[in-house]
Motif scaffolding. Structure first.
Motif, PDB file in Angstrom:
ATOM      1  N   PRO A  44      44.962   4.705  28.293  1.00 58.42           N
ATOM      2  CA  PRO A  44      44.538   5.191  26.962  1.00 58.42           C
ATOM      3  C   PRO A  44      45.197   4.425  25.821  1.00 58.42           C
ATOM      4  CG  PRO A  44      45.088   7.030  28.407  1.00 58.42           C
ATOM      5  CD  PRO A  44      45.534   5.791  29.103  1.00 58.42           C
ATOM      6  N   TYR A  45      46.463   4.055  25.996  1.00 52.86           N
ATOM      7  CA  TYR A  45      47.162   3.275  24.961  1.00 52.86           C
ATOM      8  C   TYR A  45      46.491   1.919  24.779  1.00 52.86           C
ATOM      9  CZ  TYR A  45      50.880   0.516  22.764  1.00 52.86           C
ATOM     10  OH  TYR A  45      51.595  -0.309  21.931  1.00 52.86           O
ATOM     11  N   ALA A  46      46.177   1.255  25.906  1.00 53.11           N
ATOM     12  CA  ALA A  46      45.527  -0.057  25.835  1.00 53.11           C
ATOM     13  C   ALA A  46      44.150   0.055  25.186  1.00 53.11           C
ATOM     14  CB  ALA A  46      45.402  -0.658  27.232  1.00 53.11           C
ATOM     15  N   ASP A  47      43.399   1.093  25.537  1.00 51.85           N
ATOM     16  CA  ASP A  47      42.066   1.286  24.956  1.00 51.85           C
ATOM     17  C   ASP A  47      42.157   1.531  23.447  1.00 51.85           C
ATOM     18  OD1 ASP A  47      40.973   0.984  27.451  1.00 51.85           O
ATOM     19  OD2 ASP A  47      40.769   3.130  27.842  1.00 51.85           O
ATOM     20  N   GLU A  51      40.792  -0.732  20.339  1.00 53.41           N
ATOM     21  CA  GLU A  51      39.932  -0.178  19.295  1.00 53.41           C
ATOM     22  C   GLU A  51      40.483  -0.501  17.909  1.00 53.41           C
ATOM     23  OE1 GLU A  51      38.690   4.237  17.617  1.00 53.41           O
ATOM     24  OE2 GLU A  51      39.251   4.012  19.733  1.00 53.41           O
ATOM     25  N   ALA A  52      41.805  -0.348  17.741  1.00 55.03           N
ATOM     26  CA  ALA A  52      42.424  -0.640  16.449  1.00 55.03           C
ATOM     27  C   ALA A  52      42.312  -2.124  16.110  1.00 55.03           C
ATOM     28  CB  ALA A  52      43.892  -0.216  16.472  1.00 55.03           C
ATOM     29  N   MET A  53      42.514  -2.994  17.103  1.00 53.05           N
ATOM     30  CA  MET A  53      42.392  -4.429  16.874  1.00 53.05           C
ATOM     31  C   MET A  53      40.971  -4.813  16.493  1.00 53.05           C
ATOM     32  SD  MET A  53      45.122  -6.302  17.063  1.00 53.05           S
ATOM     33  CE  MET A  53      44.410  -7.910  17.395  1.00 53.05           C
ATOM     34  N   SER A  54      40.005  -4.200  17.152  1.00 51.99           N
ATOM     35  CA  SER A  54      38.605  -4.488  16.834  1.00 51.99           C
ATOM     36  C   SER A  54      38.274  -4.065  15.411  1.00 51.99           C
ATOM     37  CB  SER A  54      37.682  -3.770  17.829  1.00 51.99           C
ATOM     38  OG  SER A  54      37.884  -4.236  19.139  1.00 51.99           O
ATOM     39  N   ASN A  55      38.781  -2.900  15.019  1.00 52.57           N
ATOM     40  CA  ASN A  55      38.506  -2.398  13.683  1.00 52.57           C
ATOM     41  C   ASN A  55      39.160  -3.262  12.619  1.00 52.57           C
ATOM     42  OD1 ASN A  55      39.175  -0.511  11.244  1.00 52.57           O
ATOM     43  ND2 ASN A  55      37.506   0.485  12.345  1.00 52.57           N
ATOM     44  N   GLN A 144      58.819  -5.127  33.852  1.00 51.78           N
ATOM     45  CA  GLN A 144      58.929  -4.305  32.646  1.00 51.78           C
ATOM     46  C   GLN A 144      58.136  -4.978  31.525  1.00 51.78           C
ATOM     47  OE1 GLN A 144      60.415  -1.370  32.718  1.00 51.78           O
ATOM     48  NE2 GLN A 144      61.231  -1.624  34.796  1.00 51.78           N
ATOM     49  N   MET A 145      58.100  -4.326  30.369  1.00 51.92           N
ATOM     50  CA  MET A 145      57.356  -4.879  29.245  1.00 51.92           C
ATOM     51  C   MET A 145      57.920  -6.223  28.791  1.00 51.92           C
ATOM     52  SD  MET A 145      54.914  -4.826  27.087  1.00 51.92           S
ATOM     53  CE  MET A 145      54.129  -3.218  26.852  1.00 51.92           C
ATOM     54  N   PHE A 146      59.230  -6.430  28.924  1.00 54.48           N
ATOM     55  CA  PHE A 146      59.802  -7.701  28.470  1.00 54.48           C
ATOM     56  C   PHE A 146      59.295  -8.863  29.325  1.00 54.48           C
ATOM     57  CE2 PHE A 146      62.939  -6.442  31.672  1.00 54.48           C
ATOM     58  CZ  PHE A 146      63.203  -7.642  32.329  1.00 54.48           C
ATOM     59  N   ASN A 147      58.944  -8.599  30.609  1.00 57.96           N
ATOM     60  CA  ASN A 147      58.342  -9.645  31.438  1.00 57.96           C
ATOM     61  C   ASN A 147      56.974 -10.037  30.892  1.00 57.96           C
ATOM     62  OD1 ASN A 147      59.765  -7.717  33.945  1.00 57.96           O
ATOM     63  ND2 ASN A 147      60.389  -9.853  33.654  1.00 57.96           N
ATOM     64  N   LEU A 225      48.704  -9.239  22.722  1.00 60.65           N
ATOM     65  CA  LEU A 225      48.818 -10.109  23.894  1.00 60.65           C
ATOM     66  C   LEU A 225      49.747  -9.484  24.941  1.00 60.65           C
ATOM     67  CD1 LEU A 225      49.118 -13.621  22.197  1.00 60.65           C
ATOM     68  CD2 LEU A 225      47.052 -12.402  22.917  1.00 60.65           C
ATOM     69  N   ASN A 226      50.839  -8.872  24.467  1.00 60.11           N
ATOM     70  CA  ASN A 226      51.744  -8.184  25.397  1.00 60.11           C
ATOM     71  C   ASN A 226      51.026  -7.072  26.142  1.00 60.11           C
ATOM     72  OD1 ASN A 226      53.626  -9.834  24.199  1.00 60.11           O
ATOM     73  ND2 ASN A 226      54.600  -8.206  22.991  1.00 60.11           N
ATOM     74  N   VAL A 227      50.201  -6.331  25.406  1.00 62.52           N
ATOM     75  CA  VAL A 227      49.464  -5.211  26.004  1.00 62.52           C
ATOM     76  C   VAL A 227      48.487  -5.709  27.079  1.00 62.52           C
ATOM     77  CG1 VAL A 227      47.718  -3.435  25.529  1.00 62.52           C
ATOM     78  CG2 VAL A 227      49.707  -3.660  24.041  1.00 62.52           C
ATOM     79  N   ILE A 228      47.793  -6.808  26.800  1.00 63.44           N
ATOM     80  CA  ILE A 228      46.835  -7.351  27.771  1.00 63.44           C
ATOM     81  C   ILE A 228      47.540  -7.734  29.076  1.00 63.44           C
ATOM     82  CG2 ILE A 228      45.325  -9.307  28.274  1.00 63.44           C
ATOM     83  CD1 ILE A 228      44.460  -9.312  25.379  1.00 63.44           C
ATOM     84  N   ILE A 229      48.663  -8.464  28.953  1.00 61.93           N
ATOM     85  CA  ILE A 229      49.383  -8.916  30.143  1.00 61.93           C
ATOM     86  C   ILE A 229      49.988  -7.731  30.898  1.00 61.93           C
ATOM     87  CG2 ILE A 229      51.342 -10.262  30.973  1.00 61.93           C
ATOM     88  CD1 ILE A 229      49.042 -11.995  30.156  1.00 61.93           C
ATOM     89  N   TYR A 230      50.629  -6.819  30.164  1.00 58.04           N
ATOM     90  CA  TYR A 230      51.287  -5.686  30.828  1.00 58.04           C
ATOM     91  C   TYR A 230      50.265  -4.779  31.514  1.00 58.04           C
ATOM     92  CZ  TYR A 230      54.588  -1.840  31.530  1.00 58.04           C
ATOM     93  OH  TYR A 230      55.374  -0.867  32.098  1.00 58.04           O
TER      94      TYR A 230
END
Length: 290
Positions: A44-47, A51-55, A144-147, A225-230
Motif C-alpha cells: 500500500p505504501y508503494a502504491d 499515486e503521489a508521484m504521478s499526480n 534493509q532499506m539502506f541496501n 527510486l528507493n521504493v521501487i528497488i526495495y
C-alpha cells in the motif's frame, strides 16, 4: 538384480534425504510468513507513493529534473534481482530467462546493454555474458532499506552520467504461494502521468502543495527510486521462500515415492534370495536321496 544390502542402503539414504527436505520445507514456511507480511504491508505504501508521484509529475515542469530526462535510447541497463541461495525450483531460472530475453531484444535493436546484479544466483549466471557493470551479492537474506538506497543511488548516478539512457528492473513478483512470475518494471527515466484537459484540473484540485511542486519532486524522486528497488527486493524475498517451500515439498513427496519403489525392489530381491535358498535345500535333499 541388486543385492539386499545395496537396496537397503539406498532406502536409508533416501529416507534421510526426505528428512532434510521436510525440515527445509518447514523452515521456508516459517520464513515465508514474515517475508510475506513485510511485503504485503509495504505494497500500500508503494502504491500510494506511485499515486503521489504521478499526480506531482503530471502538472510539474519535467525539464527541471534530470531523472525525468527522456532521451534517445542507445544504452539500456537492467537491474536483475534474484536470491542468494538456490534449492527454490525454477524461481531464479525464470527471472534469468526473462533477463536474457530482454538482453537479446535490445541487442537486436542495436542497443548496448549493461546489467546490475542483485543476488548471487543472478550474478553467477550473468557474469558469463561480460555485461555485468556492478553486483550486490550476499544481501538478500537480510536486506534493509539502506541496501535498496545504495543500489538506487548507483543506478541513478550511472543514468545521470549518460552511461544509461533507460533503466528497467527485472524481479520475481509474488502472486501466491504456488505462483511467482518474473516481471519487468521501468525505473528510469521517471515518466509523468499523461493527463489532459479536465483530468489535469481534477488532479490539481485534489492536493495543495507547499512548498512548490518542483521542490517536492526534487526530494521525492530519489525516494521513489528507493521504493521501487526495495519493493522489488521484498517481492523476491517472499517469492524465494514460497518457491523453496513448494520445491522441498515436491522433493519430500518424490523421496517417498522412491522409497516405495525401492521397498518393492527389496521385497522382490529378498523373495528371490529365499527362493534360491529353498531350491538349494531341495536340490541337496534330492541328491542325498539319490
Amino acid at each position: 538384480m541388486p543385492s539386499l544390502k545395496d537396496v537397503q542402503n539406498k532406502i536409508v539414504g533416501v529416507k534421510k534425504t526426505a528428512q532434510i527436505t521436510s525440515a527445509m520445507n518447514m523452515v521456508a514456511s516459517a520464513k515465508l510468513r514474515g517475508a510475506q507480511e513485510k511485503m504485503e504491508n509495504f505494497r500500500p505504501y508503494a502504491d500510494k507513493f506511485n499515486e503521489a508521484m504521478s499526480n506531482l509529475s503530471g502538472g510539474g515542469n519535467t525539464d527541471a529534473f534530470p531523472l525525468m530526462d527522456v532521451r534517445d535510447v542507445k544504452t539500456v541497463e537492467l537491474v536483475v534481482i534474484t536470491s542468494d541461495r538456490g534449492l527454490c525450483g525454477s524461481f531464479n531460472s525464470n527471472i534469468l530467462k526473462l533477463a536474457y530475453k530482454k538482453i537479446d531484444e535490445y541487442e537486436a535493436q542495436g542497443k548496448t546493454v549493461s546489467v546490475v546484479c542483485v543476488g548471487k544466483k543472478g550474478n553467477q549466471s550473468l557474469k558469463k555474458t561480460g555485461k555485468v557493470r556492478t553486483r550486490f551479492v550476499d544481501i538478500m537474506s537480510d536486506f534493509q532499506m539502506f541496501n535498496a538506497r545504495e543500489i538506487a543511488q548507483d543506478v541513478a548516478t550511472n543514468f545521470l552520467s549518460g552511461a544509461a539512457d533507460k533503466v528497467e528492473v527485472i524481479y520475481g513478483s509474488f502472486q501466491s504461494v504456488a505462483i511467482q512470475r518474473p516481471v519487468v518494471q521501468e525505473m528510469l527515466p521517471i515518466t509523468p502521468i499523461e493527463t489532459e484537459g479536465e483530468e489535469i484540473k481534477k488532479q490539481a484540485g485534489d492536493y495543495i502543495y507547499e512548498p512548490s511542486t518542483e521542490e517536492i519532486m526534487d526530494v521525492m524522486q530519489p525516494l521513489y527510486l528507493n521504493v521501487i528497488i526495495y519493493h522489488a527486493m521484498l517481492e523476491v524475498g517472499a517469492s524465494e521462500h514460497a518457491a523453496r517451500m513448494t520445491s522441498m515439498d515436491n522433493a519430500t513427496n518424490a523421496c517417498k515415492d522412491i522409497v516405495s519403489d525401492l521397498t518393492l525392489v527389496y521385497n522382490k530381491a529378498r523373495q528371490a534370495a529365499v527362493t534360491g535358498e529353498l531350491m538349494d535345500i531341495v536340490g541337496g535333499a534330492e541328491a542325498l536321496k539319490g
